[in-house]
Design a protein around this motif. Sequence first.
Motif, PDB file in Angstrom:
ATOM      1  N   TYR A  30     -11.969  24.669 -12.877  1.00  0.00           N
ATOM      2  CA  TYR A  30     -12.390  24.336 -14.243  1.00  0.00           C
ATOM      3  C   TYR A  30     -11.168  24.129 -15.134  1.00  0.00           C
ATOM      4  O   TYR A  30     -11.094  23.147 -15.887  1.00  0.00           O
ATOM      5  N   PHE A  71     -15.707  32.027 -17.888  1.00  0.00           N
ATOM      6  CA  PHE A  71     -15.443  30.620 -18.212  1.00  0.00           C
ATOM      7  C   PHE A  71     -15.147  30.447 -19.700  1.00  0.00           C
ATOM      8  O   PHE A  71     -14.287  29.644 -20.075  1.00  0.00           O
ATOM      9  N   ARG A  75     -11.697  29.007 -21.178  1.00  0.00           N
ATOM     10  CA  ARG A  75     -11.682  27.862 -22.098  1.00  0.00           C
ATOM     11  C   ARG A  75     -10.920  28.213 -23.378  1.00  0.00           C
ATOM     12  O   ARG A  75     -10.108  27.421 -23.871  1.00  0.00           O
TER      13      ARG A  75
END
Length: 172
Positions: A30, A71, A75
Motif C-alpha cells: 500500500y 492502514f 497513510r
Amino acid sequence: MSTEKGAPAGTRSEALRALADAHAAAIWRYVVHLTGDRAGADDVVQETLLRAWRTPAILEQGPEGTRSWLFTVARHLVIDEHRSARKRHEFPTDELPERAERDRTDALFESILVEEALAGIGLEHRAVIVHAYYGGKSIAEVARELDIPEGTVKSRLHYGLRALRLALQEKG
C-alpha cells in the motif's frame, strides 16, 4: 513483567509478531503504491508497527479493526512525510551537483588594488614587504636575502607598510 493493560509482555510481543506477519506485506504494498519508494515503505511499515506496539488496545481489537487502523496510520505517516520541511527542501538526483565555489571576484579585485599600491611605493620598501609577507620569511631571512641589516629590514617594513596603507586609502 506486565504491560499497561495487565497483559504479560510475552503475550503482547507474540500479538505484535502475529500482527506483523498478517499485515506488514499488505501495508508495505500500500505504501509503495502511494509513494513509489520501496525503501521509504520499509520505514513506514516499521513505524506503523511500532505505533501499534505502543497502543496496546490495537493488539486486542478484532482483525478488521486492527487492519484498518494500521492502514490509516500508514497513510498518515506518508502524508506527514510528504508535508515535512525535509521533503519539500530535498530533491533526489542521479548525479551529485558540482561543488559550489565561492565568488573570487572580491579577492581578485583586492589583489589588483594591492598590486597597484605596491607599484606606487619605493623599490626598497616593496622588496622587503614582498619577501616578508608574500614570501613568508622572517626578518633575519629577509636581511640575509637582501644583504641588509635586520634593523634596516624592520625600518623598511614599518615605513613601507605605512606608505602601502596610504596608497590603498587613496584608492578607496
